[in-house]
Every structure is written in structure tokens, then in C-alpha cells.
Motif scaffolding. Structure first.
Motif, PDB file in Angstrom:
ATOM      1  N   MET A 167      13.230 -11.570  14.356  1.00  0.00           N
ATOM      2  CA  MET A 167      11.684 -12.104  13.108  1.00  0.00           C
ATOM      3  C   MET A 167      12.365 -12.128  12.055  1.00  0.00           C
ATOM      4  N   ALA A 168      12.040 -11.815  10.468  1.00  0.00           N
ATOM      5  CA  ALA A 168      12.196 -11.886   9.450  1.00  0.00           C
ATOM      6  C   ALA A 168      10.858 -10.252   9.021  1.00  0.00           C
ATOM      7  N   ASP A 169      11.359 -10.081   8.593  1.00  0.00           N
ATOM      8  CA  ASP A 169      10.613  -8.141   8.151  1.00  0.00           C
ATOM      9  C   ASP A 169       8.957  -8.717   7.142  1.00  0.00           C
ATOM     10  N   SER A 170       7.795  -8.418   7.237  1.00  0.00           N
ATOM     11  CA  SER A 170       6.581  -8.263   6.115  1.00  0.00           C
ATOM     12  C   SER A 170       6.649  -7.485   5.955  1.00  0.00           C
ATOM     13  N   SER A 171       5.971  -7.622   4.282  1.00  0.00           N
ATOM     14  CA  SER A 171       6.402  -6.880   3.438  1.00  0.00           C
ATOM     15  C   SER A 171       5.106  -7.147   2.471  1.00  0.00           C
ATOM     16  N   PHE A 172       4.680  -6.111   1.019  1.00  0.00           N
ATOM     17  CA  PHE A 172       3.413  -6.637  -0.020  1.00  0.00           C
ATOM     18  C   PHE A 172       4.496  -5.439  -1.358  1.00  0.00           C
ATOM     19  N   ASP A 173       3.802  -5.889  -2.235  1.00  0.00           N
ATOM     20  CA  ASP A 173       4.230  -4.826  -3.349  1.00  0.00           C
ATOM     21  C   ASP A 173       2.431  -4.324  -3.979  1.00  0.00           C
ATOM     22  N   ILE A 174       3.234  -3.217  -4.301  1.00  0.00           N
ATOM     23  CA  ILE A 174       2.449  -1.999  -5.346  1.00  0.00           C
ATOM     24  C   ILE A 174       2.615  -1.725  -6.444  1.00  0.00           C
ATOM     25  N   VAL A 175       1.459  -2.596  -7.624  1.00  0.00           N
ATOM     26  CA  VAL A 175       2.239  -3.432  -8.720  1.00  0.00           C
ATOM     27  C   VAL A 175       0.645  -2.069  -9.571  1.00  0.00           C
ATOM     28  N   SER A 176       0.608  -2.042 -10.665  1.00  0.00           N
ATOM     29  CA  SER A 176      -0.112  -1.703 -11.064  1.00  0.00           C
ATOM     30  C   SER A 176      -0.742  -2.369 -12.634  1.00  0.00           C
ATOM     31  N   LYS A 177      -1.508  -2.829 -12.452  1.00  0.00           N
ATOM     32  CA  LYS A 177      -1.735  -4.464 -13.462  1.00  0.00           C
ATOM     33  C   LYS A 177      -3.057  -4.002 -13.918  1.00  0.00           C
ATOM     34  N   ILE A 178      -3.291  -5.153 -15.325  1.00  0.00           N
ATOM     35  CA  ILE A 178      -4.931  -4.840 -15.874  1.00  0.00           C
ATOM     36  C   ILE A 178      -5.037  -5.571 -16.136  1.00  0.00           C
ATOM     37  N   LYS A 183       7.251   9.024  -6.848  1.00  0.00           N
ATOM     38  CA  LYS A 183       6.212   9.845  -5.623  1.00  0.00           C
ATOM     39  C   LYS A 183       5.697   8.776  -4.488  1.00  0.00           C
ATOM     40  N   ILE A 184       5.030   7.708  -4.825  1.00  0.00           N
ATOM     41  CA  ILE A 184       4.758   7.374  -3.950  1.00  0.00           C
ATOM     42  C   ILE A 184       5.869   6.096  -2.917  1.00  0.00           C
ATOM     43  N   SER A 185       7.420   6.529  -3.013  1.00  0.00           N
ATOM     44  CA  SER A 185       7.852   6.119  -2.069  1.00  0.00           C
ATOM     45  C   SER A 185       7.884   7.710  -1.339  1.00  0.00           C
ATOM     46  N   LYS A 186       8.535   8.723  -1.674  1.00  0.00           N
ATOM     47  CA  LYS A 186       8.530  10.402  -0.862  1.00  0.00           C
ATOM     48  C   LYS A 186       6.866   9.980  -0.262  1.00  0.00           C
ATOM     49  N   ILE A 187       6.032   9.733  -0.609  1.00  0.00           N
ATOM     50  CA  ILE A 187       4.706   9.489   0.602  1.00  0.00           C
ATOM     51  C   ILE A 187       4.724   8.423   1.470  1.00  0.00           C
ATOM     52  N   ILE A 188       4.741   7.356   1.172  1.00  0.00           N
ATOM     53  CA  ILE A 188       5.774   6.803   2.448  1.00  0.00           C
ATOM     54  C   ILE A 188       6.302   6.906   3.088  1.00  0.00           C
ATOM     55  N   ARG A 189       7.550   7.093   2.520  1.00  0.00           N
ATOM     56  CA  ARG A 189       8.872   7.632   3.706  1.00  0.00           C
ATOM     57  C   ARG A 189       7.765   9.543   4.240  1.00  0.00           C
ATOM     58  N   ASP A 190       7.377  10.283   4.042  1.00  0.00           N
ATOM     59  CA  ASP A 190       7.065  11.214   4.053  1.00  0.00           C
ATOM     60  C   ASP A 190       6.380  11.223   5.694  1.00  0.00           C
ATOM     61  N   GLU A 191       5.144  10.446   5.155  1.00  0.00           N
ATOM     62  CA  GLU A 191       3.555  10.083   5.713  1.00  0.00           C
ATOM     63  C   GLU A 191       3.492   8.863   6.459  1.00  0.00           C
ATOM     64  N   GLY A 192       4.055   8.162   5.951  1.00  0.00           N
ATOM     65  CA  GLY A 192       3.944   6.643   6.547  1.00  0.00           C
ATOM     66  C   GLY A 192       4.882   6.371   7.698  1.00  0.00           C
ATOM     67  N   PRO A 193       5.046   5.558   8.537  1.00  0.00           N
ATOM     68  CA  PRO A 193       4.996   4.846   9.872  1.00  0.00           C
ATOM     69  C   PRO A 193       7.087   5.064   9.556  1.00  0.00           C
ATOM     70  N   LYS A 194       7.062   5.409  10.562  1.00  0.00           N
ATOM     71  CA  LYS A 194       8.686   5.606  10.645  1.00  0.00           C
ATOM     72  C   LYS A 194      10.076   3.993  10.233  1.00  0.00           C
ATOM     73  N   GLN A 225      -0.276  -1.425   7.414  1.00  0.00           N
ATOM     74  CA  GLN A 225      -1.624  -2.244   6.496  1.00  0.00           C
ATOM     75  C   GLN A 225      -1.377  -0.386   7.270  1.00  0.00           C
ATOM     76  N   ASP A 226      -1.069   0.557   7.472  1.00  0.00           N
ATOM     77  CA  ASP A 226      -1.255   2.075   7.618  1.00  0.00           C
ATOM     78  C   ASP A 226      -0.827   2.812   6.324  1.00  0.00           C
ATOM     79  N   VAL A 227      -0.204   1.925   5.462  1.00  0.00           N
ATOM     80  CA  VAL A 227       0.753   2.570   4.468  1.00  0.00           C
ATOM     81  C   VAL A 227      -0.757   1.922   2.987  1.00  0.00           C
ATOM     82  N   ILE A 228      -0.627   0.847   3.473  1.00  0.00           N
ATOM     83  CA  ILE A 228      -2.433   0.900   2.530  1.00  0.00           C
ATOM     84  C   ILE A 228      -3.531   1.631   2.183  1.00  0.00           C
ATOM     85  N   THR A 229      -3.823   2.458   3.769  1.00  0.00           N
ATOM     86  CA  THR A 229      -4.903   2.876   3.964  1.00  0.00           C
ATOM     87  C   THR A 229      -4.220   4.449   3.304  1.00  0.00           C
TER      88      THR A 229
END
Length: 163
Positions: free
Chosen positions: A1-12, A109-120, A142-146
């Protein structure tokens, strides 16, 4: 099965910022405490807003009115980067920069947070001014977004392209 994904952006949303600016112009024009202070707010180029007034207090008060309108329009105050009012001739000027995009430092910084505290099973890739987060399980995404919504990062984040 293909991976699910989402993008994290900072747009105005520039239209909402413009609406907030126009509402601020109207309020400054009508309010009694701004009469005769020369207070004005306008665009200064593509990514800056300039506030002018005859005193430092009035410039800060105009900024407060603008911040109030930005929040009412559903935007985060983290998109604003205001300088201190500076005396320029007979008036005070304040430049408010709009922060858009995720720079390398914040992306790491965000990538490190996801690696250290997010699901494996979650992977984060930096792609220019955005991050792509992917996983086999949608629940982990969903856990990463939260997790990221709970962190106090000094940039505004949006989560897009969830699939």
C-alpha cells in the motif's frame, strides 16, 4: 500500500491581510483617540506594512488595532514581525514584515521534533520552504499534526495536501 502524506507549509492569505489592513485604516480614521495624530497604515512593497504616527504610543496603538483585525480574520499573529517605532523627521515609522515560508533552521527543528517525539514510522523530508511528512498509517499522520499544533513554534504552520 502507498504511503499517506501531508505537507507542512507557512503561507499567508494576502487577501485576508489586505482586508485586515483596510479595516484598520477605517477604524483609525473614525476613532477619536487617533484624531490629529497623523496615524496611518499602508502597504510598503509586497511583504511589508508601514505604520506612521506623530508619537510612539500612537504607532503602537495602530499596530494593536491591526493585530486585533488580523486575529479576527482568522490569521495567526506569528506571521507579523514588527520593528520598534523609529523617529523619521517629525513622525514615527514602524515597519511590519510578513513572515512566509519555512526557512531551513525551522524546517530542521520541525523535522527533529517529528523524529524524536512523533510515531516511529513517520518520515519528514524538507522540500524547499515546506516539509513533506509521510507514513504507512494515517493515524500516525494525525498524531504528528496534533504534536506540532501543541508545540510553540514561532512561525505559523498550515497542513495541506493530506492524502
Amino acid at each position: 500500500m502507498a504511503d499517506s502524506s501531508f505537507d507542512i507549509v507557512s503561507k499567508i492569505d494576502r487577501q485576508e491581510v489586505d482586508n485586515a489592513l483596510n479595516q484598520t485604516v477605517k477604524e483609525i480614521g473614525h476613532r477619536f483617540d487617533f484624531k490629529g495624530t497623523g496615524a496611518a497604515i499602508s502597504w510598503s512593497g509586497q511583504n511589508n506594512i508601514e505604520i506612521k504616527a506623530n508619537s510612539e504610543e500612537r504607532a503602537n496603538a495602530a499596530l494593536d488595532v491591526f493585530k486585533e483585525k488580523v486575529v479576527k480574520r482568522g490569521l495567526s499573529l506569528k506571521i507579523l514581525d514588527a520593528d520598534e517605532p523609529r523617529l523619521s523627521g517629525k513622525e514615527y515609522r514602524m515597519l511590519v514584515a510578513l513572515k512566509e515560508g519555512i526557512d531551513q533552521e525551522h524546517a530542521k527543528k520541525i523535522s527533529k521534533i517529528i523524529r524524536d517525539e512523533g510515531p516511529k514510522g513517520v518520515k519528514a523530508q524538507i522540500q524547499g520552504e515546506e516539509l513533506r511528512v509521510s507514513s504507512k498509517k494515517k493515524d500516525e499522520l494525525q498524531d504528528v499534526i496534533t504534536l506540532l499544533k501543541g508545540k510553540d513554534l514561532d512561525i505559523a504552520l498550515q497542513f495541506t495536501n493530506y492524502r
